[in-house]
Design a protein around this motif. Structure first.
Motif, PDB file in Angstrom:
ATOM      1  N   TRP A   1     -17.570  63.354  -6.992  1.00 25.97           N
ATOM      2  CA  TRP A   1     -16.393  63.909  -6.312  1.00 25.97           C
ATOM      3  C   TRP A   1     -15.316  62.848  -6.141  1.00 25.97           C
ATOM      4  O   TRP A   1     -14.115  63.136  -6.245  1.00 25.97           O
TER       5      TRP A   1
ATOM      6  N   THR B   1      -7.575  71.031  -4.490  1.00 22.65           N
ATOM      7  CA  THR B   1      -8.664  70.287  -5.132  1.00 22.65           C
ATOM      8  C   THR B   1      -8.832  68.915  -4.508  1.00 22.65           C
ATOM      9  O   THR B   1      -9.945  68.422  -4.337  1.00 22.65           O
TER      10      THR B   1
ATOM     11  N   LEU C   1     -15.917  66.890   0.178  1.00 25.59           N
ATOM     12  CA  LEU C   1     -17.257  66.935  -0.409  1.00 25.59           C
ATOM     13  C   LEU C   1     -17.788  65.523  -0.674  1.00 25.59           C
ATOM     14  O   LEU C   1     -18.995  65.280  -0.557  1.00 25.59           O
TER      15      LEU C   1
ATOM     16  N   LEU D   1     -16.661  70.137   8.249  1.00 26.90           N
ATOM     17  CA  LEU D   1     -17.320  70.338   6.955  1.00 26.90           C
ATOM     18  C   LEU D   1     -18.166  69.135   6.570  1.00 26.90           C
ATOM     19  O   LEU D   1     -19.231  69.294   5.958  1.00 26.90           O
TER      20      LEU D   1
ATOM     21  N   LEU E   1      -8.153  74.491   1.807  1.00 32.28           N
ATOM     22  CA  LEU E   1      -9.341  74.769   0.997  1.00 32.28           C
ATOM     23  C   LEU E   1      -8.995  75.125  -0.441  1.00 32.28           C
ATOM     24  O   LEU E   1      -9.867  75.089  -1.314  1.00 32.28           O
ATOM     25  N   ARG E   2      -7.738  75.467  -0.700  1.00 33.08           N
ATOM     26  CA  ARG E   2      -7.308  75.712  -2.077  1.00 33.08           C
ATOM     27  C   ARG E   2      -6.892  74.422  -2.787  1.00 33.08           C
ATOM     28  O   ARG E   2      -6.631  74.432  -3.989  1.00 33.08           O
TER      29      ARG E   2
ATOM     30  N   VAL F   1     -10.577  69.316  -0.987  1.00 34.07           N
ATOM     31  CA  VAL F   1     -11.983  69.683  -1.164  1.00 34.07           C
ATOM     32  C   VAL F   1     -12.766  68.513  -1.756  1.00 34.07           C
ATOM     33  O   VAL F   1     -13.905  68.240  -1.359  1.00 34.07           O
TER      34      VAL F   1
END
Length: 396
Positions: free
Chosen positions: A384, A208, A215, A345, A205-206, A211
């Motif tokens: 994204w 980029t 997303l 997610l 989750l850290r 994520v």
């Protein structure tokens, strides 16, 4: 320590495993009224067999990912398929709605087959090869939900609703045997505490890159969910209330997904991951922009509404394989953890996006508002994808 590589199973094994992971979601949907009648239960309670299944499936993948990284793919998959098979028998023999729902929720552990299949592909392939193979496997994800309800409805009509769960048990036993033979045990490695794999969630989750890919998938899925939730009311005036025509025309989106997945399977290994992801997002946005313009200028008709929506499936079919492979490439030693977290997610984010859109979409909104919501979600996914592409280029 990095895990030792294991022999790759046949791709057909992973296709069957992935198909079994998604087929139980809606194959028995035509039987819901008959299940409610059998148990004299409220339909809303029986409907938990679908909504509750999705929730348990999402939570299962969060746990199954680290377990498969720690103990190996084979034992986790074998346990999941075995539990699914037994639970299917329980659903078929259930004497009450309570027993049926408990067994139905137990069936949801089969979702493990989805994330573990992705992890197996990633750890036995290069990054680009993984995207190509995931594109081929993804065809099963699209085909199974398309043919599942028709097959389940036929079983219900011929033999009753319990026949669906007998079929699940038979399929589970067949896949269990296939996995036992084809999926080889992982070579022995130095054991790491399970907590270290759970801490991998924080590391992912850290990132980029992780994520961004997740997303992108969440908003891509959200576009699809918005369509599924709003298409019936937005197109009602075009179809004269015919649910049969609606079901047939809504199938154009998964058909587009299959085409996109096949294209990803053929071409993803030739280009960087971010390229196929970007192409998928651009196609989805272009198609929805056409639909938005047609609705803005009051150009009606079935083709004007459903034609642009096909690009949702086409774009997602191109996007998902590369995005999944990219998310798992952030920490190759935690491929299972990454696959499970990304899947949870993606599904949860897509459902949240659809829920928020549902607050603004009513029966009186019409097709224009629906296209606005879908285009907004698809455009956010594109942003994204652009971020990840820029990040990958900077790293290179």
């Amino acid at each position: 320590m990095m895990k030792a590589p294991s022999a790759a199973p046949q791709l057909t094994t992973l296709v069957f495993l992935s198909a079994l992971a998604v087929l139980p979601v809606n194959m028995f949907a035509p039987s819901l009224p008959h299940i409610a009648a059998t148990f004299s239960a409220d339909f809303a309670l029986v409907n938990l067999s679908i909504a509750g299944f999705a929730i348990v499936a999402a939570l299962t993948q969060l746990v199954a990912g680290p377990l498969s990284d720690r103990f190996g793919r084979r034992p986790v998959v074998l346990c999941a398929v075995a539990v699914f098979t037994v639970a299917s028998i329980g659903c078929a023999l259930a004497p009450s709605i309570g027993v049926f729902l408990v067994c139905r929720f137990m069936q949801a552990v089969i979702a493990t087959g989805y994330s573990v299949s992705l992890a197996i592909i990633r750890e036995t392939s290069t990054e680009r090869e993984a995207a190509s193979k995931i594109g081929l496997v993804a065809s099963a994800w699209a085909l199974a939900p398309m043919v599942g309800p028709a097959f389940g409805g036929m079983l219900d009509q011929l033999f009753g609703w319990r026949a669906n769960f007998v079929a699940f048990a038979v399929m589970g036993a067949a896949v269990l045997a296939l996995v036992a033979v084809d999926l080889k045990p992982r070579a022995r490695t130095t054991a790491r505490p399970l907590a270290s794999y759970l801490r991998g969630y924080a590391d992912l989750l850290r990132s980029t890159r992780f994520v961004g890919y997740v997303l992108c998938m969440a908003f891509s899925s959200g576009t699809l969910y918005v369509f599924l939730g709003g298409a019936a009311s937005a197109s009602a005036h075009l179809l004269d209330g015919s649910s049969a025509r609606l079901g047939l025309l809504m199938g154009i989106v998964p058909a587009g997904f299959m085409i996109g997945s096949r294209l990803a399977g053929r071409y993803a290994s030739r280009y960087p991951l971010s390229t196929t992801v970007l192409v998928g997002r651009l196609l989805a946005c272009a198609g929805l922009l056409v639909g938005l313009l047609l609705s803005a200028f009051d150009v009606g008709g079935v083709l004007a509404f459903f034609g642009p929506c096909m690009f949702i499936g086409l774009g997602n079919g191109l996007t998902m394989p590369g995005a999944n492979a990219g998310a798992m490439s952030v920490r190759p030693d935690l491929a299972g953890t990454a696959a499970g977290l990304a899947a949870s997610l993606t599904v949860g984010g897509g459902a949240l996006i659809a829920s928020i859109s549902g607050l603004f979409l009513t029966e009186a909104s019409g097709s224009h508002a629906l296209f606005v919501a879908m285009f907004a979600s698809a455009s956010t996914a594109l942003l994204w994808a652009l971020l990840v592409a820029w990040r990958d280029r900077s790293s290179a």
